[in-house]
Scaffold this active site. Structure first.
Site, short mmCIF file in Angstrom:
data_model
loop_
_atom_site.label_atom_id
_atom_site.label_comp_id
_atom_site.label_asym_id
_atom_site.label_seq_id
_atom_site.Cartn_x
_atom_site.Cartn_y
_atom_site.Cartn_z
N SER A 148 0.86 -1.19 0.00
CA SER A 148 0.00 0.00 0.00
C SER A 148 0.89 1.24 0.00
O SER A 148 2.07 1.15 0.39
CB SER A 148 -0.89 0.01 1.24
OG SER A 148 -1.67 1.19 1.29
N TYR A 161 -2.19 -0.82 10.29
CA TYR A 161 -2.17 -1.16 8.86
C TYR A 161 -0.84 -0.77 8.20
O TYR A 161 -0.22 -1.60 7.51
CB TYR A 161 -3.37 -0.49 8.19
CG TYR A 161 -3.58 -0.76 6.72
CD1 TYR A 161 -4.18 -1.94 6.28
CD2 TYR A 161 -3.21 0.19 5.77
CE1 TYR A 161 -4.39 -2.17 4.92
CE2 TYR A 161 -3.43 -0.03 4.42
CZ TYR A 161 -4.02 -1.20 3.99
OH TYR A 161 -4.24 -1.42 2.65
N1 LIG Z 1 -8.68 -0.50 -2.11
C1 LIG Z 1 -7.65 0.29 -1.98
O1 LIG Z 1 -7.72 1.50 -2.24
C2 LIG Z 1 -6.32 -0.25 -1.51
C3 LIG Z 1 -5.26 0.65 -1.32
C4 LIG Z 1 -4.04 0.15 -0.89
C5 LIG Z 1 -3.87 -1.20 -0.68
N2 LIG Z 1 -4.93 -2.04 -0.87
C6 LIG Z 1 -4.71 -3.46 -0.61
O2 LIG Z 1 -5.18 -4.20 -1.72
C7 LIG Z 1 -5.74 -5.43 -1.28
C8 LIG Z 1 -7.18 -5.56 -1.76
O3 LIG Z 1 -7.94 -4.47 -1.27
P1 LIG Z 1 -9.52 -4.38 -1.55
O4 LIG Z 1 -9.91 -2.99 -1.20
O5 LIG Z 1 -9.81 -4.90 -2.90
O6 LIG Z 1 -10.08 -5.39 -0.43
P2 LIG Z 1 -11.57 -5.87 -0.15
O7 LIG Z 1 -12.54 -5.20 -1.07
O8 LIG Z 1 -11.79 -5.72 1.33
O9 LIG Z 1 -11.54 -7.40 -0.52
C9 LIG Z 1 -10.86 -8.29 0.31
C10 LIG Z 1 -10.96 -9.68 -0.28
O10 LIG Z 1 -10.24 -10.55 0.59
C11 LIG Z 1 -11.06 -11.63 0.97
N3 LIG Z 1 -10.62 -12.00 2.31
C12 LIG Z 1 -10.59 -11.22 3.42
N4 LIG Z 1 -10.05 -11.89 4.45
C13 LIG Z 1 -9.72 -13.12 3.97
C14 LIG Z 1 -9.10 -14.26 4.54
N5 LIG Z 1 -8.72 -14.28 5.83
N6 LIG Z 1 -8.89 -15.35 3.77
C15 LIG Z 1 -9.27 -15.35 2.46
N7 LIG Z 1 -9.85 -14.29 1.87
C16 LIG Z 1 -10.07 -13.19 2.62
C17 LIG Z 1 -12.48 -11.14 0.83
O11 LIG Z 1 -13.32 -12.21 0.47
P3 LIG Z 1 -14.44 -12.88 1.41
O12 LIG Z 1 -14.99 -11.77 2.28
O13 LIG Z 1 -15.41 -13.40 0.40
O14 LIG Z 1 -13.71 -13.93 2.18
C18 LIG Z 1 -12.35 -10.21 -0.39
O15 LIG Z 1 -12.44 -10.96 -1.58
C19 LIG Z 1 -5.59 -5.43 0.24
O16 LIG Z 1 -4.39 -6.06 0.61
C20 LIG Z 1 -5.50 -3.96 0.58
O17 LIG Z 1 -4.83 -3.72 1.79
C21 LIG Z 1 -6.15 -1.59 -1.27
#
Ligand SMILES: NC(=O)c1ccc[n+]([C@@H]2O[C@H](COP(=O)([O-])OP(=O)(O)OC[C@H]3O[C@@H](n4cnc5c(N)ncnc54)[C@H](OP(=O)(O)O)[C@@H]3O)[C@@H](O)[C@H]2O)c1
Length: 257
Positions: A148, A161
């Site tokens: 991130s 985080y």
């Molecule tokens: N969105 C952003 O702006 C942003 C910015 C910087 C970094 N990131 C990073 O990018 C990644 C994805 O972010 P996102 O916003 O797309 O996340 P998200 O919308 O919260 O999606 C998280 C995914 O992970 C799954 N999940 C959560 N805990 C799990 C576990 N213990 N085992 C298996 N699956 C699990 C969830 O599926 P289920 O609930 O179906 O299990 C879901 O598919 C993360 O690492 C986040 O920190 C995101």
């Protein structure tokens, strides 16, 4: 002439946490680039729905229902996955959770959960995946980890985080030096602010939402599909000499002040 090659034909790609958000967008991009993708999440219905959407678009997908924070379960389930589906050539460590609290307000459980899900689970799964990749050295392997812009940057009220994400950046480097000699590369992607489900509340917040957009040189949130180019590049033959790099995809957010 050396034309760039972004094809993922005949590759098996496991994307953790790919039922929605960036993980799903990356899985879709890999499938469209020729890979068979393994969709992972904790809920069978959500995994099956994502697999069905990708298959209905004419691409190859399998499901892997597994809580990646359950380390004992992860080991057994990964062994089964290798027998039933195959050994992934590409692992994307995408799962990430965020408990937005100051350090003072964080409980021991908050801290332990954030480190277990965000960091320890990815270290353990990378170890399993690298072993499988090294067992078929002719193929090479790719481990790509979602870090991130938080980590290098910190914000009050959101203490754990960035610690976990900067730890993942260290993991990207450690894997690169340990497994590079065996043909397995390790790189990271550091997303900025993407309009995924997990950011819906922040984006809708009348005070904090405009601050995020106002700081970004591009003046907007990213759409989930805008992660695809970086993710495909790092997995592709064209990234054969890229190892230990974290590619920032943030619209320039982290270079403004
Ligand atoms: N969105 C952003 O702006 C942003 C910015 C910087 C970094 N990131 C990073 O990018 C990644 C994805 O972010 P996102 O916003 O797309 O996340 P998200 O919308 O919260 O999606 C998280 C995914 O992970 C799954 N999940 C959560 N805990 C799990 C576990 N213990 N085992 C298996 N699956 C699990 C969830 O599926 P289920 O609930 O179906 O299990 C879901 O598919 C993360 O690492 C986040 O920190 C995101």
């Amino acid at each position: 002439m050396h034309a760039p090659d972004f094809s993922l034909n005949n590759k098996l790609a496991l994307v953790t946490g790919s039922t929605q958000g960036l993980g799903y967008a990356i899985a879709c991009a890999y499938a469209a680039s020729g890979a068979t993708v393994i969709i992972n999440g904790r809920d069978i219905a959500r995994v099956e729905a994502a697999v069905a959407r990708i298959r209905s678009a004419g691409f190859q997908a399998q499901g892997w229902v597994q809580d990646i924070a359950d380390l004992q379960g992860q080991r057994q389930a990964y062994e089964q996955l290798q027998v039933q589906v195959g050994t992934p050539d590409i692992l994307v460590n995408n799962v990430g959770i965020r408990i937005r609290k100051s350090l003072g307000a964080s409980t021991l459980d908050d801290i332990a959960q954030m480190m277990q899900v965000n960091l320890v689970a990815a270290i353990h799964l990378s170890k399993l995946a690298a072993a499988g990749m090294m067992a078929k050295p002719a193929q090479g392997g790719r481990i790509i980890t979602l870090t991130s812009i938080a980590g290098p940057l910190a914000r009050p009220g959101d203490a754990i985080y960035p610690i976990a994400k900067l730890g993942l950046q260290g993991m990207v480097h450690s894997l690169a030096v340990e497994y590079g000699p065996y043909g397995v590369t390790s790189n990271g992607i550091a997303p900025g602010t993407f309009a995924t489900e997990s950011n819906r509340e922040l984006a809708a917040d009348p005070i904090r939402g405009p601050v995020v957009v106002g700081r970004n040189p591009l003046g907007r949130w990213a759409q989930p599909g805008e992660i695809a180019g970086a993710a495909v590049f790092l997995a592709s033959p064209s990234a054969s000499y890229v190892n230990g790099h974290v590619l920032v995809v943030d619209g320039g957010f982290s270079v403004t002040f």
